[in-house]
Write a protein that holds these residues in place. Structure first.
Motif: not given
Length: 169
Positions: A64-70
């Motif tokens: 839903n437009g929430i982005k994480f980069v691991l």
């Protein structure tokens, strides 16, 4: 005596949203499993980036437009591995979307924020990374997107090169 820059009236920042939050992890696959199978995020892309002295495995996760980069370091001397050694796993940086990375860095410098990099230019993407705040432990990325929705390997390599040169994490 307080820094004079902090005595200035705060400028109206032009942050549009949080573009993404980068999370340093010890084990990328375990991180992906947690975000996808426990939290319900979708894995968008995995990358392996190898620089001259630093490498990184990464996964872009979104919901839903929430982005994480691991991010996981590829060897003990990589930037991400050194970040974890010094600060533990967790938030590597918070990326704030701006109209101009150059203008944001100039404005924030006037407010007393220091930077570990100069503005990194890529095709459709400009980024600049702040020095980690000693009180909160946070580092910020000011990111300007002009057509590029993901991340560019050449930008990450330039980031690592600048961080390695300055000794920053």
């Amino acid at each position: 005596m307080k820094n004079v820059a902090h005595q200035l009236a705060p400028a109206k920042s032009k942050f549009h949203k949080i573009d993404h939050i980068a999370i340093a992890v010890r084990d990328l696959e375990e991180g992906i499993d947690f975000f996808v199978n426990v939290l319900g995020f979708e894995l968008k892309r995995k990358r392996t980036i190898t620089g001259q002295r630093s490498g990184m495995l990464s996964a872009e996760i979104e919901h839903n437009g929430i982005k994480f980069v691991l991010c996981q370091g590829t060897d003990p001397q990589s930037q991400v591995s050194r970040l974890i050694d010094n600060f533990g796993p967790g938030v590597a940086h918070i990326a704030l979307a701006v109209d101009s990375a150059e203008a944001a860095s100039q404005q924030m410098a006037l407010q007393g924020l220091q930077f570990d990099t100069s503005v990194i230019h890529g095709a459709g993407l400009r980024q600049v990374f702040s020095t980690r705040d000693k009180n909160s432990g946070l580092s910020f990325e000011f990111i300007e997107r002009n057509g590029e929705e993901g991340f560019l390997e050449e930008n990450v390599n330039e980031l690592f090169a600048q961080l390695e040169k300055s000794g920053a994490y």
